[in-house]
Design an enzyme around this catalytic site. Structure first.
Site, PDB file in Angstrom:
ATOM      1  N   HIS A 233      53.578 -14.332 -13.211  1.00  0.00           N
ATOM      2  CA  HIS A 233      54.503 -15.368 -13.675  1.00  0.00           C
ATOM      3  C   HIS A 233      54.067 -15.851 -15.048  1.00  0.00           C
ATOM      4  O   HIS A 233      52.871 -15.926 -15.330  1.00  0.00           O
ATOM      5  CB  HIS A 233      54.556 -16.548 -12.693  1.00  0.00           C
TER       6      HIS A 233
ATOM      7  N   GLU B 286      60.325 -14.240  -6.557  1.00  0.00           N
ATOM      8  CA  GLU B 286      61.209 -13.101  -6.293  1.00  0.00           C
ATOM      9  C   GLU B 286      60.720 -12.218  -5.142  1.00  0.00           C
ATOM     10  O   GLU B 286      61.511 -11.511  -4.533  1.00  0.00           O
ATOM     11  CB  GLU B 286      61.339 -12.237  -7.564  1.00  0.00           C
TER      12      GLU B 286
HETATM   13  N1  ACO Z   1      52.453  -5.949 -12.637  1.00  0.00           N
HETATM   14  C1  ACO Z   1      51.530  -5.383 -13.403  1.00  0.00           C
HETATM   15  N2  ACO Z   1      51.004  -5.938 -14.502  1.00  0.00           N
HETATM   16  C2  ACO Z   1      51.433  -7.159 -14.821  1.00  0.00           C
HETATM   17  C3  ACO Z   1      52.407  -7.827 -14.053  1.00  0.00           C
HETATM   18  C4  ACO Z   1      52.914  -7.179 -12.918  1.00  0.00           C
HETATM   19  N3  ACO Z   1      53.832  -7.731 -12.156  1.00  0.00           N
HETATM   20  N4  ACO Z   1      52.650  -9.021 -14.614  1.00  0.00           N
HETATM   21  C5  ACO Z   1      51.872  -9.114 -15.700  1.00  0.00           C
HETATM   22  N5  ACO Z   1      51.151  -7.978 -15.825  1.00  0.00           N
HETATM   23  C6  ACO Z   1      50.202  -7.679 -16.871  1.00  0.00           C
HETATM   24  C7  ACO Z   1      50.869  -7.608 -18.232  1.00  0.00           C
HETATM   25  O1  ACO Z   1      51.340  -6.306 -18.509  1.00  0.00           O
HETATM   26  C8  ACO Z   1      49.745  -8.014 -19.138  1.00  0.00           C
HETATM   27  O2  ACO Z   1      48.879  -6.902 -19.311  1.00  0.00           O
HETATM   28  P1  ACO Z   1      48.319  -6.527 -20.784  1.00  0.00           P
HETATM   29  O3  ACO Z   1      47.625  -7.776 -21.244  1.00  0.00           O
HETATM   30  O4  ACO Z   1      47.429  -5.383 -20.506  1.00  0.00           O
HETATM   31  O5  ACO Z   1      49.553  -6.213 -21.569  1.00  0.00           O
HETATM   32  C9  ACO Z   1      48.961  -9.030 -18.302  1.00  0.00           C
HETATM   33  O6  ACO Z   1      49.276  -8.748 -16.947  1.00  0.00           O
HETATM   34  C10 ACO Z   1      49.281 -10.458 -18.570  1.00  0.00           C
HETATM   35  O7  ACO Z   1      50.659 -10.636 -18.512  1.00  0.00           O
HETATM   36  P2  ACO Z   1      51.240 -12.106 -18.604  1.00  0.00           P
HETATM   37  O8  ACO Z   1      51.029 -12.638 -19.973  1.00  0.00           O
HETATM   38  O9  ACO Z   1      50.735 -12.891 -17.483  1.00  0.00           O
HETATM   39  O10 ACO Z   1      52.753 -11.861 -18.280  1.00  0.00           O
HETATM   40  P3  ACO Z   1      53.992 -12.513 -18.990  1.00  0.00           P
HETATM   41  O11 ACO Z   1      53.847 -13.989 -18.998  1.00  0.00           O
HETATM   42  O12 ACO Z   1      54.257 -11.835 -20.281  1.00  0.00           O
HETATM   43  O13 ACO Z   1      55.130 -12.068 -18.001  1.00  0.00           O
HETATM   44  C11 ACO Z   1      56.336 -11.789 -16.030  1.00  0.00           C
HETATM   45  C12 ACO Z   1      55.457 -12.736 -16.828  1.00  0.00           C
HETATM   46  C13 ACO Z   1      57.523 -11.309 -16.916  1.00  0.00           C
HETATM   47  C14 ACO Z   1      56.924 -12.536 -14.842  1.00  0.00           C
HETATM   48  C15 ACO Z   1      55.476 -10.604 -15.589  1.00  0.00           C
HETATM   49  O14 ACO Z   1      54.448 -11.050 -14.740  1.00  0.00           O
HETATM   50  C16 ACO Z   1      56.297  -9.516 -14.909  1.00  0.00           C
HETATM   51  O15 ACO Z   1      56.862  -8.660 -15.590  1.00  0.00           O
HETATM   52  N6  ACO Z   1      56.373  -9.507 -13.535  1.00  0.00           N
HETATM   53  C17 ACO Z   1      57.174  -8.543 -12.845  1.00  0.00           C
HETATM   54  C18 ACO Z   1      58.654  -8.889 -12.926  1.00  0.00           C
HETATM   55  C19 ACO Z   1      59.012 -10.092 -12.059  1.00  0.00           C
HETATM   56  O16 ACO Z   1      58.516 -10.259 -10.948  1.00  0.00           O
HETATM   57  N7  ACO Z   1      59.912 -10.941 -12.594  1.00  0.00           N
HETATM   58  C20 ACO Z   1      60.355 -12.188 -11.914  1.00  0.00           C
HETATM   59  C21 ACO Z   1      59.671 -13.380 -12.507  1.00  0.00           C
HETATM   60  S1  ACO Z   1      60.048 -14.856 -11.646  1.00  0.00           S
HETATM   61  C22 ACO Z   1      61.485 -15.413 -12.345  1.00  0.00           C
HETATM   62  O17 ACO Z   1      61.814 -15.166 -13.461  1.00  0.00           O
HETATM   63  C23 ACO Z   1      62.381 -16.236 -11.522  1.00  0.00           C
END
Ligand code: ACO
Length: 380
Positions: free
Chosen positions: A272, A325
């Site tokens: 998140h 989700e």
């Molecule tokens: N699976 C694998 N890796 C992940 C995931 C995940 N679900 N989420 C974050 N990461 C990774 C990122 O790729 C990043 O790696 P890097 O530094 O090597 O590039 C690292 O973890 C840190 O990411 P964050 O900065 O925490 O993520 P960000 O804030 O940009 O994104 C998001 C948040 C979009 C929700 C992300 O976690 C994601 O894509 N999750 C999957 C999609 C999802 O579940 N969406 C619903 C969100 S809830 C809503 O909107 C109601």
């Protein structure tokens, strides 16, 4: 005439993370604490003890209704549902003219048409009462349109609204055609209450940007639906459930998650942008899914543990936990909502938050107008 230099720009972090861009009295998300609230109330407490209608009143009118106010308020919502029914023929024609198996795209089109049919005017030109009426009318139409789009996509006739079933019961009736059972109404009601609002998420921010221009309320909602549709925002619950189907058994969970990461994919339903630990919405929805029971809920709970273990190994510095989700799809499936309606159902609750934010934004008079940094070839 003396020329003055432009002020040195402030460079915002990617995604505007951590940047405060507006004041709001509607609620907040405290990521580090794993807590969020609607106005002055803990949102998970409201989801446990109150109806969607109560939470709607809280956001739009500012307080939780007493029993008499709640009755009158439900009457106002019922009137709006029946008003949408009166445009049923035209709206069904619009949905038929642009047939799609993607009900969120149909919703975007149909809500736009509804704004035209009801003569929605620019917020700039309306007083507070007229703006609030537009907000109520538009939000109440969303579940009607989602259910109608689903019916039309299947070659069926949309069902007329039955407002006496309540907001959630009516939605379940319009989607499934059956008399909704109490457990499903309660579980779906919880999900909807939990997802009404959540700080300056991408779709809410989008709605407020459009509202800041003085455009009509429908335009703000259409833009917000577009933002919600992306898989990084509202488009994840069906993907999370698809992933559970692919995983199939708990033994497959860890190898599947490792393979996803190795392929550079994200695991849908985890992580998140604001919560750095538990997402309180997924906690309550896990409980709700478990209460509903069923094989999928049981598998989801066990797979969650395995996936978290793999994510912890892969990203030891960044706790990635189940977000709203992940269990949303499990709960909705158990309530009889078809998979292609997961994100549109999310829109049914979030439109309440969007419209409250739109009204708040419209009361201000400053247009959002940030800057960008030019990184192309030097100007000739
Ligand atoms: N699976 C694998 N890796 C992940 C995931 C995940 N679900 N989420 C974050 N990461 C990774 C990122 O790729 C990043 O790696 P890097 O530094 O090597 O590039 C690292 O973890 C840190 O990411 P964050 O900065 O925490 O993520 P960000 O804030 O940009 O994104 C998001 C948040 C979009 C929700 C992300 O976690 C994601 O894509 N999750 C999957 C999609 C999802 O579940 N969406 C619903 C969100 S809830 C809503 O909107 C109601």
């Amino acid at each position: 005439m003396t020329q003055t230099a432009d002020p040195a720009p402030l460079i915002a972090p990617p995604g505007l993370a951590g940047v405060v861009v507006a004041d709001t009295a509607l609620g907040d998300v405290r990521g580090a604490e794993g807590f969020f609230h609607y106005r002055q109330y803990d949102a998970t407490g409201l989801a446990r003890d109150h109806s969607v209608e109560d939470v709607w009143h809280l956001l739009l009118r500012g307080d939780l209704p007493d029993p008499e106010t709640a009755r009158a308020w439900r009457g106002e919502i019922a009137e709006q549902l029946l008003a949408t029914d009166r445009y049923g023929e035209q709206l069904t024609a619009v949905l038929r003219a642009a047939p799609t198996r993607a009900p969120l795209s149909s919703l975007r089109t149909a809500i736009s048409a509804y704004g035209v049919l009801t003569g929605d005017e620019p917020l700039w030109d309306l007083d507070d009462a007229a703006r609030e009426q537009a907000a109520l009318r538009t939000a109440a139409a969303v579940p009607w349109l989602v259910a109608a789009a689903y019916a039309v996509g299947r070659g069926e006739q949309p069902r007329p609204a039955r407002p006496e079933l309540g907001y959630v019961g009516n939605y379940l009736w319009m989607v499934t055609g059956g008399t909704p059972d109490e457990r499903a109404v309660r579980a779906l009601g919880r999900y909807l209450c939990l997802t009404v609002d959540h700080g300056f998420n991408a779709s809410t921010f989008t709605a407020r940007v459009v509202a800041s221009t003085g455009a009509d309320l429908t335009a703000c909602v259409v833009a917000a639906i577009g933002a919600l549709s992306g898989p990084l925002h509202g488009g994840a619950p069906s993907r999370a459930l698809d992933a559970l189907d692919q995983i199939g058994t708990v033994e497959n969970a860890a190898p599947w998650a490792r393979a996803q990461l190795a392929a550079g994919q994200r695991v849908m339903g985890f992580g998140h942008a604001v919560y750095r630990g538990l997402d309180p919405r997924s906690e309550l929805l896990r409980e709700t899914a478990t209460e509903l029971g069923g094989d999928t809920a049981e598998l989801a709970v066990r797979v969650e543990k395995e996936v978290v273990r793999v994510l912890d190994e892969a990203k030891p510095d960044r706790p990635l936990r189940a977000n709203v989700e992940y269990y949303a799809g499990v709960v909705m499936q158990e309530c009889g909502i078809p998979r292609e309606l997961f994100t549109p159902t999310f829109a049914c609750s979030r439109v309440i938050g969007w419209t409250a934010h739109i009204l708040e934004q419209a009361r201000g008079r400053k247009i959002f107008r940030p800057s960008s940094r030019y990184v192309g070839p030097p100007v000739q």
